[in-house]
Design an enzyme around this catalytic site. Structure first.
Site, PDB file in Angstrom:
ATOM      1  N   GLY A  97       5.356   7.299  -2.763  1.00  0.00           N
ATOM      2  CA  GLY A  97       5.420   6.978  -4.190  1.00  0.00           C
ATOM      3  C   GLY A  97       5.415   8.211  -5.080  1.00  0.00           C
ATOM      4  O   GLY A  97       5.406   9.349  -4.601  1.00  0.00           O
ATOM      5  N   GLN A  98       5.396   7.955  -6.400  1.00  0.00           N
ATOM      6  CA  GLN A  98       5.506   9.043  -7.380  1.00  0.00           C
ATOM      7  C   GLN A  98       4.358  10.037  -7.231  1.00  0.00           C
ATOM      8  O   GLN A  98       4.559  11.243  -7.188  1.00  0.00           O
ATOM      9  CB  GLN A  98       5.484   8.449  -8.806  1.00  0.00           C
ATOM     10  N   LYS A 114      -6.973  -3.125 -10.147  1.00  0.00           N
ATOM     11  CA  LYS A 114      -7.527  -1.761 -10.263  1.00  0.00           C
ATOM     12  C   LYS A 114      -8.982  -1.818 -10.740  1.00  0.00           C
ATOM     13  O   LYS A 114      -9.810  -1.026 -10.310  1.00  0.00           O
ATOM     14  CB  LYS A 114      -6.664  -0.906 -11.189  1.00  0.00           C
ATOM     15  N   ASP A 127       1.133  -0.745   6.607  1.00  0.00           N
ATOM     16  CA  ASP A 127       0.999  -1.767   5.570  1.00  0.00           C
ATOM     17  C   ASP A 127      -0.491  -1.928   5.319  1.00  0.00           C
ATOM     18  O   ASP A 127      -1.218  -2.388   6.203  1.00  0.00           O
ATOM     19  CB  ASP A 127       1.623  -3.081   6.078  1.00  0.00           C
ATOM     20  N   ASP A 180       2.953   5.029   4.699  1.00  0.00           N
ATOM     21  CA  ASP A 180       3.584   4.148   3.700  1.00  0.00           C
ATOM     22  C   ASP A 180       4.231   3.001   4.461  1.00  0.00           C
ATOM     23  O   ASP A 180       4.413   3.075   5.683  1.00  0.00           O
ATOM     24  CB  ASP A 180       4.643   4.933   2.891  1.00  0.00           C
ATOM     25  N   TYR A 205      -1.887  -5.997 -11.937  1.00  0.00           N
ATOM     26  CA  TYR A 205      -2.111  -4.597 -11.524  1.00  0.00           C
ATOM     27  C   TYR A 205      -3.434  -4.098 -12.091  1.00  0.00           C
ATOM     28  O   TYR A 205      -4.267  -3.561 -11.354  1.00  0.00           O
ATOM     29  CB  TYR A 205      -0.944  -3.761 -12.037  1.00  0.00           C
ATOM     30  N   GLY A 254       0.375   5.204   0.561  1.00  0.00           N
ATOM     31  CA  GLY A 254       1.358   5.180  -0.520  1.00  0.00           C
ATOM     32  C   GLY A 254       2.034   6.529  -0.711  1.00  0.00           C
ATOM     33  O   GLY A 254       2.379   6.932  -1.817  1.00  0.00           O
TER      34      GLY A 254
HETATM   35  C1  VAH Z   1       2.325   1.915 -14.596  1.00  0.00           C
HETATM   36  N1  VAH Z   1       2.709   4.268 -14.116  1.00  0.00           N
HETATM   37  O1  VAH Z   1       3.114   2.047 -15.520  1.00  0.00           O
HETATM   38  C2  VAH Z   1       1.729   3.196 -13.997  1.00  0.00           C
HETATM   39  C3  VAH Z   1       0.476   3.603 -14.726  1.00  0.00           C
HETATM   40  C4  VAH Z   1      -0.629   3.964 -16.929  1.00  0.00           C
HETATM   41  C5  VAH Z   1       0.517   3.392 -16.216  1.00  0.00           C
HETATM   42  O2  VAH Z   1      -0.655   3.014 -14.163  1.00  0.00           O
HETATM   43  O3  VAH Z   1       2.035   0.824 -14.136  1.00  0.00           O
END
Ligand code: VAH
Length: 330
Positions: free
Chosen positions: A23-24, A158, A65, A44, A154, A20
């Protein structure tokens, strides 16, 4: 235990693979690891961003990937990294647009990284977890060990990543370490996050002079300036294993309301007009997240401490963004 690493001056020089990388977090992490003298490989699904300003010699780049276990096995067998920072993920807001893809990338990806790392004896795996693992109705501030009931795919993936990492550590001895990131604010724009209203306040105020945030003014979640986030990941990696009492840690810096961020931006960017218009979908996600985190375990086990509060972040970020936007404008 270091594989193919060599000791130099004050630290061991490691060969590090970052997933990744575009990414940011990835772009700033890569800069931080290179500054410490490590050999870093980026990866990435996309090609290396030109914004990184690095060529193949400084930063070898692999199109990868993470849902493709065979490709991951080939890459790790060929490059033999000592450490993998696994950042590849679809973030919270974008994840709700396509939960199935988010599950495959986030949950499948972390399983593949752990399994390939186990098979090829990677000495350490760092994982970017998040406050999105938490759901509503928790104490304030939220400690490390609470009931995890995330409201996004998400967040679910996690939680799965944290639990898988714990399993691989206990079952196979893989050195898995994770931090739960607050909303991260940086000059490198994020993509698809629900906390993006914060960095966008800075960028849009400087680009156009105005920004309508998609949350209520009183929205309060834990936030962190990216340099602190990068330092946390690297300091956790460098911590002696016998100091660590857990595999996943809350880390905190400051918890401003959206209005407090807007006021800080307006003081640094005269004339900036920041307004608020709550988007129900993203507001519901934000309202399910903690107001603040208790990061006592990180402070005790490996000496974590933030260096930036809201005002120091604004003072540091605004000049950097001004330079960046001027470059992009030219
Ligand atoms: C999001 N920037 O907004 C991420 C982060 C705490 C938020 O995990 O999904």
């Amino acid at each position: 235990m270091m594989l193919a690493a060599e000791r130099r001056a004050d630290r061991e020089i490691m060969k590090i693979l970052v997933t990744g990388s575009g990414g940011q977090v990835g772009q700033d992490l890569i800069r931080g690891l290179l500054e410490r003298g490590h050999e870093v490989h980026g990866s990435d699904v996309a090609s290396r961003p030109s914004a990184l300003g690095l060529g193949d010699r400084e930063l070898p780049w692999h199109l990868l990937d993470v849902t493709d276990l065979a490709a991951l096995r080939r890459l790790i067998a060929r490059e033999r990294p000592d450490i993998i920072y696994h950042l590849a993920a679809i973030l919270s807001a974008r994840g709700e647009e396509n939960p199935g893809l988010t599950y495959r990338v986030n949950q499948g990806g972390v399983y593949n990284v752990l399994e390939a790392s186990r098979e090829h004896r990677v000495s350490q795996v760092l994982f970017a977890s998040t406050i999105a693992v938490f759901g509503p109705g928790l104490p304030d501030p939220v400690p490390d060990d609470v009931h995890l009931q995330p409201t996004t795919m998400y967040g679910v993936t996690k939680v799965g990543g944290e639990l898988l990492g714990e399993y691989y550590n206990k079952r196979y001895g893989l050195d898995f370490r994770a931090v739960r990131f607050p909303g991260l604010i940086s000059a490198t724009l994020p993509g698809g996050g629900t906390s993006d209203y914060a960095p966008l306040m800075y960028v849009e105020s400087m680009r156009t002079g105005a920004y309508e945030a998609f949350c209520r003014a009183d929205t309060r979640i834990p936030m962190m300036y990216m340099p602190d986030g990068i330092r946390a990941l690297i300091e956790l990696s460098e911590a002696p294993r016998d100091r660590l009492q857990r595999t996943t840690y809350n880390i905190a810096a400051f918890s401003p309301t959206a209005e407090e961020i807007a006021d800080s931006v307006a003081r640094a960017v005269p004339g900036a007009r920041i307004t608020f218009k709550s988007d129900p979908t993203r507001q519901a996600i934000l309202d399910s997240w903690p107001n603040a985190l208790d990061d006592a375990h990180a402070r005790v086990d490996w000496g974590w401490a933030p260096e930036f509060d809201l005002e120091r972040m604004t003072e540091d970020l605004v000049p950097k963004l001004r330079a960046l936007l001027r470059v992009n404008a030219s």
